[in-house]
Design an enzyme around this catalytic site. Sequence first.
Site, PDB file in Angstrom:
ATOM      1  N   LYS A   1       0.834  -1.204   0.000  1.00 18.79           N
ATOM      2  CA  LYS A   1       0.000   0.000   0.000  1.00 18.79           C
ATOM      3  C   LYS A   1       0.867   1.253   0.000  1.00 18.79           C
ATOM      4  O   LYS A   1       1.975   1.257   0.513  1.00 18.79           O
ATOM      5  CB  LYS A   1      -0.886   0.028   1.253  1.00 18.79           C
ATOM      6  CG  LYS A   1      -1.860  -1.118   1.390  1.00 18.79           C
ATOM      7  CD  LYS A   1      -2.773  -0.924   2.592  1.00 18.79           C
ATOM      8  CE  LYS A   1      -2.015  -0.907   3.903  1.00 18.79           C
ATOM      9  NZ  LYS A   1      -2.911  -0.746   5.063  1.00 18.79           N
TER      10      LYS A   1
ATOM     11  N   ARG B   1     -14.895  -2.074  10.403  1.00 22.25           N
ATOM     12  CA  ARG B   1     -14.677  -1.266   9.201  1.00 22.25           C
ATOM     13  C   ARG B   1     -15.336  -2.036   8.061  1.00 22.25           C
ATOM     14  O   ARG B   1     -16.537  -2.271   8.088  1.00 22.25           O
ATOM     15  CB  ARG B   1     -13.176  -1.042   8.966  1.00 22.25           C
ATOM     16  CG  ARG B   1     -12.500  -0.190  10.039  1.00 22.25           C
ATOM     17  CD  ARG B   1     -11.112   0.268   9.615  1.00 22.25           C
ATOM     18  NE  ARG B   1     -10.304  -0.820   9.062  1.00 22.25           N
ATOM     19  CZ  ARG B   1      -9.030  -0.720   8.742  1.00 22.25           C
ATOM     20  NH1 ARG B   1      -8.398   0.451   8.890  1.00 22.25           N
ATOM     21  NH2 ARG B   1      -8.353  -1.739   8.253  1.00 22.25           N
TER      22      ARG B   1
ATOM     23  N   TYR C   1      10.580  31.584  10.086  1.00 22.46           N
ATOM     24  CA  TYR C   1       9.267  32.186  10.293  1.00 22.46           C
ATOM     25  C   TYR C   1       8.931  32.273  11.788  1.00 22.46           C
ATOM     26  O   TYR C   1       9.200  31.341  12.561  1.00 22.46           O
ATOM     27  CB  TYR C   1       8.184  31.343   9.611  1.00 22.46           C
ATOM     28  CG  TYR C   1       8.095  31.499   8.118  1.00 22.46           C
ATOM     29  CD1 TYR C   1       7.856  32.740   7.539  1.00 22.46           C
ATOM     30  CD2 TYR C   1       8.210  30.393   7.282  1.00 22.46           C
ATOM     31  CE1 TYR C   1       7.747  32.874   6.166  1.00 22.46           C
ATOM     32  CE2 TYR C   1       8.098  30.506   5.901  1.00 22.46           C
ATOM     33  CZ  TYR C   1       7.874  31.761   5.350  1.00 22.46           C
ATOM     34  OH  TYR C   1       7.757  31.895   3.998  1.00 22.46           O
TER      35      TYR C   1
ATOM     36  N   MET D   1       7.742  24.264   3.817  1.00 21.52           N
ATOM     37  CA  MET D   1       7.343  23.272   2.824  1.00 21.52           C
ATOM     38  C   MET D   1       8.552  22.637   2.152  1.00 21.52           C
ATOM     39  O   MET D   1       8.575  21.420   1.908  1.00 21.52           O
ATOM     40  CB  MET D   1       6.444  23.907   1.759  1.00 21.52           C
ATOM     41  CG  MET D   1       5.942  22.911   0.710  1.00 21.52           C
ATOM     42  SD  MET D   1       4.936  23.691  -0.570  1.00 21.52           S
ATOM     43  CE  MET D   1       3.487  24.151   0.380  1.00 21.52           C
TER      44      MET D   1
END
Length: 701
Positions: A365, A460, A593, A642
């Site tokens: 996955k 689920r 920042y 980022m």
Amino acid sequence: MSKRNLKGIEYFRIAAAFLVVAIHTSPLASYSATADFIFTRVIARVAVPFFFMATGYFVLGGVNVRRSLKKLLIIYAASAALYLPVNVYAGHLQGWDLLELARQALFEGTFYHLWYLPAAILGLWLTDLLLRRLGEKRAGIAVTVLYALGLLGDSYWGLIENVPGLSALYGGIFALMGYTRNGLFFAPMFFYLGSRLQGGKKRAMGYELVGLIASFAVMLAEALFARSRGWQRHDSMYVFLPFVVYFLFALLMRARGSVRLPLGNFSLLVYILHPAVIIAVRGAARALGLWGPLVENSLGHYIAVCLGSAAASSAILWLWERIKPRRVSDTARAWVEVDLAALKNNARRLSEFAPEGCELMAVLKCDAYGHGAVRSALELNGIGVRAFAVACCAEGVELRRAGVRGLILILGWTPVSEWRTLRRYHLTQCAADAAYARELSGAARGRVDVHVKVDTGMHRLGEDWSHADAVADIYALPNLRVTGMFTHLAVSDSLSESDADFTSEQIRRFFALADELKSRGIDPGALHTQASYGLLNYPDARCAYARAGVALYGVKSDGHDGVRAWPGLTPALSLKARIGLVRELPAGESVGYGREFTTARESRIAVLPIGYGDGVFRCAMHGGAEALVNGKRCPVVARICMDQLCLDVTDAGEVKPGDIATFIGRDGDELISCEEFAAKSGTISNEVLSRLGKRLPRVYR
């Protein structure tokens, strides 16, 4: 197994290349025609099948087939261009129309020795197609039939050349291709055998040695007899040749060890260049007055061609080393490094740990937890793993398009409108509950393979375990072929008494349903309950598969998770980035920042081109995340952006732009595990691995 770790295979490539040279120079012809026949038409005939087997072993077992076909096409085009002037000078191209050009290009090669390349291209493509469409057993039958047809047009031509129907059939074949020694009849057998040796059963060395000696003795007798009877139209194919090459290859696989030299490239160059060297040796011999020792003497001619081919190949490799493009890890700003040997070792250890009869199902996955799903699957295919699990249909399609063989189970929900995709790519869908199964059966036109998901307490996906009638009805649906049934354990990662009781109850419920189905005459198919922690903490001999996810990659979800066993599993992934620049800042200066970090002393701050867009969580700074530089732990400081972040490298010694920082992995004696990195990011390893950005290149070791 990496090529570079199979030194027996790698070193024999050199011998095989010079055996091919022998075929084209007949080194013993000056001394004995029979001896030369035995050497060049019997012993040396193992060379090309060996090359095919090596490709089948490494490519069909572990590398993208399309990429290999593209590489072979490029090599073929370059080789044809190299010999084009010789063909023009010799007048070989005169009278060729488009049909003849196609025949030469597809089967014969545009120069006499280049037949190997179109044979490799066609044979690899065909063998891969047969394995994907027919499966291993039926593909084996197909390649055997093709080889038998080829035999009758090769060493056994004399047996059938006067049989009316067969002679007409082969007349048509020979109008299309000059020989049956090609990619249709000859090569697929050896590609198939190579693929079968990956992950094959280990036998005693004596078995392989005796098999090699016995099969070669019979092949020698076979070749001499066919020659004495005048049967041979050509002399490349023998009944016992596949046995000889199989036992030889299996024996060579036993020689393990590191090989640093590019022996595969060297042997390929010798193969391609030696006809040009033959021309050069003849020209030099004539110019130097050495025609007798270098040409008329067959052994001298062979030695001269071998030496010239080796020198030319070495020179090209030397030049290439100086001009070739640099590796990704030499130039990338940041990257994920995957240790394939560790991945495959983990798969083997988990397979050995599983109870007898329980097969490993590799969970791939989310791009194989960040490791790269296609490459991981192909490598695991190569060591015998034949069952995989993915989250969605798109992930399964990606694997099939890459040539991955075996069961691919989709663990998640798929729109029923995708039934054609499921059938086309031979994917096995999770039947999420009885209603979904009915809807899928109603939409499909033709059988779709499914495994029934059972809800035993996770709540689920899955049909409730107590609804035996509903589950039984799924097995009777007309357009579904139910081949298995499974459940998921909610707290198998916990060893607390209450969680262990809950897990045991889930397991009891699942097998109670399986027994109920059997009592009704329904075969529930392959049963599986265990994911990674289920296998490590609750191994069950009744399971056909163990769905290994995070453990396959040598990682725990949480470093504090309790496991009853950890069978020698090692992490396969590292996360690294290159330092962009280093700033010298006095005490009291803020960085980044929000001015959240202020230097408490004179500091050196390294700026790295990696951030939360690559999977380094923004909150990791507050959790105390670190990276290794020069084997020293350096804290992440200031807000993570980022695309960038900062490290305090004041205590890491000399640090300069271009140096490597390791966020997950080892540097010297220090290690930052994925579990540690995840904990300092406030999450678990599974999330860290699955969120490593796509823009990070994967570098495989």
